[in-house]
Design a protein around this motif. Structure first.
Motif, mmCIF file in Angstrom:
data_model
loop_
_atom_site.group_PDB
_atom_site.id
_atom_site.type_symbol
_atom_site.label_atom_id
_atom_site.label_comp_id
_atom_site.label_asym_id
_atom_site.label_seq_id
_atom_site.Cartn_x
_atom_site.Cartn_y
_atom_site.Cartn_z
ATOM 1 N N LEU A 305 25.519 3.356 77.395
ATOM 2 C CA LEU A 305 25.441 3.451 75.772
ATOM 3 C C LEU A 305 26.502 4.116 75.312
ATOM 4 N N ILE A 306 27.002 5.016 76.087
ATOM 5 C CA ILE A 306 28.421 5.581 75.569
ATOM 6 C C ILE A 306 29.507 4.677 75.470
ATOM 7 N N PHE A 307 29.488 4.039 76.812
ATOM 8 C CA PHE A 307 30.732 3.014 76.831
ATOM 9 C C PHE A 307 30.465 1.954 75.563
ATOM 10 N N PHE A 308 29.216 1.597 75.126
ATOM 11 C CA PHE A 308 29.300 0.472 74.225
ATOM 12 C C PHE A 308 29.403 1.096 72.887
ATOM 13 N N CYS A 309 29.085 2.233 72.742
ATOM 14 C CA CYS A 309 29.218 2.839 71.400
ATOM 15 C C CYS A 309 30.810 3.252 71.073
ATOM 16 N N ILE A 310 31.430 3.532 72.315
ATOM 17 C CA ILE A 310 32.948 3.831 72.082
ATOM 18 C C ILE A 310 33.501 2.440 71.890
#
Length: 765
Positions: A305-310
């Motif tokens: 999720l962090i990867f997608f949000c960034i």
């Protein structure tokens, strides 16, 4: 505007970022809920398995103790003590879970024990504080009772005691069988493979002593197992369960159902926990999963999720930044279009509103505002079309910009323009505007057509006339309409003009309810024969007495009524009242001839669509009555639309109504026009009669009018006759009818009746 729009886009970007974070948080929250739900399901399933395993194990030992106890009691009765001891030792060897076996009498004394217990001091189970409560309980119970977990020094292990009362056929206790189960063996026996490595198990006795805990190290047993759970902590735990599930301790015990909740472990860390209660053996089974285990499961979704949000937000940032750059370029062009007139390219009213304060500050707040309206533009537009009108407007705008250099010129809309001019000297500005009016009037060529445009200009000054654009526009607009009304090209705002406008507004407001409130009354002024002085007729004159304004003269409120459209309703009232009163007067006074009733008629009344219909209906109501109806019209009627006015008056005359041309000489009527009008009478305006004895010029005009009418066989009425000398001089030259204060002032109907009854012949006036 541009900065505001960019800020709006950045706010949108921030909103999307925040929304993505909220969505991510929502996703994580849902994922967390799923993990908790899965953990709760796993705990519940494990809790059931463990509960069944423990219950089955205890049931097995209950049968075991009952059988062994009966056998041992039988051997002891037969005095076969050695065989009884051998039996115990055989049992100890065959069951590794047993730490010791003993048989006690009903007084708590151990009468037979395994060899492992021979070398230590035996206690009295009934009197020992640590065993007395469970021993008393077992004497009263039909089931196996678990004692408190304790430490056996000789084998250096923790032991869980099990006790069962041995009863005879009469149900009386004749002994108590007790065994000790090794704590470490119980973990394998009770749990087997049903408990995952991360799952925690606690078996809690009803007296709050921990019977078993899978999550406690041997070093912690003395502190954790040997001591009961503090009552205060237990109460807090029950309150927590009640707040989360609505279940009380009694309900948990009686329902026998699983209850899941979130609570702290022994170290204070939160766990997902499930509790059940065994009503047969009176203990709680608590299974729990540390949130740390759930956090580890959540780590992978969080990473993705962090990867997608960034990735999403960085890409979004680049997209918005590029879009804002493009938008900024388009905004400059769009802002120009929004703030400028598309036809003339002049700034518009929006531009003035947005930039007025800035422009005013550059001129120290002192400047003039010119409000221009093209007088004859509508006619050009209507006759030659809008395309021609657009070219005229463009030519006007070009001349405006060329002439008012250093000023801010704008198009208000239609044929109206605004100029913010730094000139504040009134005389200088007047000359400046007159020069512009002359320049504007020069011929404008549109294809094969030629036009001359004239404008009316209203002027206000800042800061003396106002500090805001709206205030200056309002006052300049007021001055422009005053100039247009007086047929002037330039008008300046003044306090007198403001007072006049406010007075007109107040009069209009009060006049709108005057008829409803019965504030309007009709007075009558007699008209007499110039030779016999007999009363021939009466002129209806409207009077208004308002509670707020007091008495308002007709020359003040009639123009307001005409401009506001109230004159039609008021005019109907006067016509109806005059005919009604005229009939009553002629009936009461018993006159020798028909009484002539004259009523003034405005231009808007005559041109009203339903005027003729109303007049015919009114005449039908008074048909056959002894009155002659006359309508008085002014010369301005024929200036507006001579042909239309003539056609309507001819229909009025056909209805039997007489026509009188009022205020003759003050307008623009010519002999040719006068000869074509369907009039029965002409009235010389009082302005000519006032000075006929002292001003030779006025007398020549009055005399010329009389002679003109005589040549056309039109009777003449002289208004404003104030003395006998005026009457004699007018009569000597052929004037037919007099009206004025010399004979009678305007009076209400009651006084008129009295006047006519007493003075039918005014030769003695």
């Amino acid at each position: 505007m541009q900065n505001y729009s960019n800020k709006a886009l950045w706010r949108t970007y921030i909103f999307i970022v925040c929304f993505s974070l909220i969505a991510a948080g929502t996703f994580l929250n849902l994922k967390w809920s799923d993990f908790k739900k899965d953990a709760t399901s796993q705990q519940s399933y494990s809790n059931k398995l463990i509960a069944n395993s423990i219950a089955n194990n205890l049931d097995k030992y209950e049968v075991f103790l009952n059988l062994v106890g009966s056998r041992l009691q039988g051997l002891l009765k037969e005095n076969k003590t050695s065989e009884a001891k051998n039996l115990i030792e055989e049992l100890m060897l065959s069951n590794k879970a047993l730490a010791g076996i003993g048989l006690a009498n009903q007084n708590g004394e151990l009468i037979l024990t395994s060899a492992r217990l021979d070398h230590q001091k035996l206690i009295n189970l009934k009197s020992n504080p640590e065993t007395s409560d469970t021993f008393e309980a077992v004497l009263k119970s039909d089931f196996l009772i678990m004692g408190r977990t304790y430490y056996m020094p000789n084998i250096q292990e923790w032991v869980v005691p099990l006790r069962l009362a041995l009863k005879n056929e009469a149900g009386l206790v004749n002994g108590v069988m007790t065994v000790g189960l090794k704590f470490n063996v119980l973990e394998e026996t009770w749990l087997g493979n049903s408990l995952p490595s991360h799952l925690k198990l606690l078996v809690l006795r009803n007296d709050l002593y921990r019977q078993f805990a899978s999550f406690v190290s041997p070093e912690e047993y003395q502190e954790w197992i040997a001591k009961p759970l503090p009552e205060q902590r237990f109460k807090q735990l029950l309150d927590m369960i009640y707040q989360q599930t609505g279940k009380t301790i009694d309900q948990i015990k009686s329902d026998g159902k699983l209850v899941s909740y979130s609570g702290p472990d022994k170290d204070g860390f939160m766990n997902a926990q499930t509790v059940s209660y065994n009503r047969k053996y009176n203990y709680y089974i608590v299974t729990g999963t540390s949130y740390d285990v759930l956090y580890e499961k959540l780590a992978l979704p969080i990473s993705w999720l962090i990867f997608f949000c960034i990735t999403f937000n960085v890409g979004l940032f680049i997209l918005f930044r590029r879009n804002i750059h493009t938008h900024s370029q388009a905004k400059v062009s769009l802002q120009y279009q929004v703030e400028h007139d598309p036809l003339t390219k002049l700034p518009n009213r929006r531009y003035l509103l947005n930039h007025y304060q800035e422009w005013s500050k550059t001129n120290s707040g002192e400047h003039s505002l010119l409000y221009l309206d093209l007088n004859n533009f509508k006619t050009c537009n209507d006759i030659h079309g809008h395309s021609t009108g657009d070219k005229i407007l463009c030519a006007t705008a070009a001349r405006l910009v060329e002439f008012f250099k250093g000023s801010l010129c704008a198009r208000q809309g239609g044929d109206e323009f605004i100029v913010l001019c730094p000139v504040t000297n009134q005389s200088v500005l007047l000359d400046y505007c007159e020069d512009f009016a002359n320049a504007l009037a020069k011929t404008i060529h549109v294809e094969h057509l030629e036009f001359s445009i004239y404008a009316s200009m209203g002027i206000s000054f800042a800061p003396c006339d106002g500090h805001t654009l709206d205030e200056l526009l309002r006052k300049a607009d007021m001055a422009m309409y005053e100039a247009k009304r007086k047929s002037r090209s330039i008008g300046f705002y003044s306090e007198e003009l403001e007072a006049k406008t406010k007075q007109a507004s107040e009069i209009e407001r009060e006049l709108s309810t005057a008829l409803k409130n019965n504030e309007l009354t009709v007075f009558y002024q007699p008209q007499v024969d110039a030779y016999s002085y007999h009363v021939l007729g009466i002129e209806a004159l409207l009077r208004w007495n308002n509670p707020t304004l007091g008495f308002v003269p007709p020359d003040v409120f009639i123009p307001v009524a005409e401009s506001s459209g109230l004159i039609n309703e008021i005019g109907r009232f006067v016509m109806e009242q005059a005919l009604k009163d005229g009939y009553e007067v002629s009936k009461v006074c018993n006159l020798k001839h028909k009484l002539r009733v004259s009523v003034n008629l405005s231009v808007s009344q005559l041109f009203n669509d339903d005027f003729l219909e109303h007049l015919q209906g009114l005449l039908a109501q008074h048909q056959g009555q002894e009155v002659t109806f006359m309508l008085e019209v002014t010369e301005s009627l024929f200036i507006d639309d001579l042909i239309r006015a003539k056609n309507i008056l001819e229909q009025v005359k056909f209805c039997g109504v007489f026509i009188s041309l009022d205020d003759f000489g003050t307008g623009y009527s010519s002999l040719s026009v006068l000869s074509k009008l369907p009039i029965n009478e002409l009235k010389i305006d009082r302005s000519f009669v006032n000075d006929i004895l002292t001003d030779e010029h006025d007398w020549l005009l009055a005399k010329s009018i009389i002679y003109l009418c005589k040549s056309l066989s039109i009777p003449v009425v002289a208004e404003g006759v104030e003395n006998k000398a005026q009457a004699d001089r007018l009569a000597a030259h052929g004037c037919d009818v007099f009206q004025g204060y010399y004979f009678a002032k305007p009076m209400p109907k009651e006084q008129l009746i009295e006047f006519l009854n007493n003075k039918k012949d005014l030769n003695q006036a």
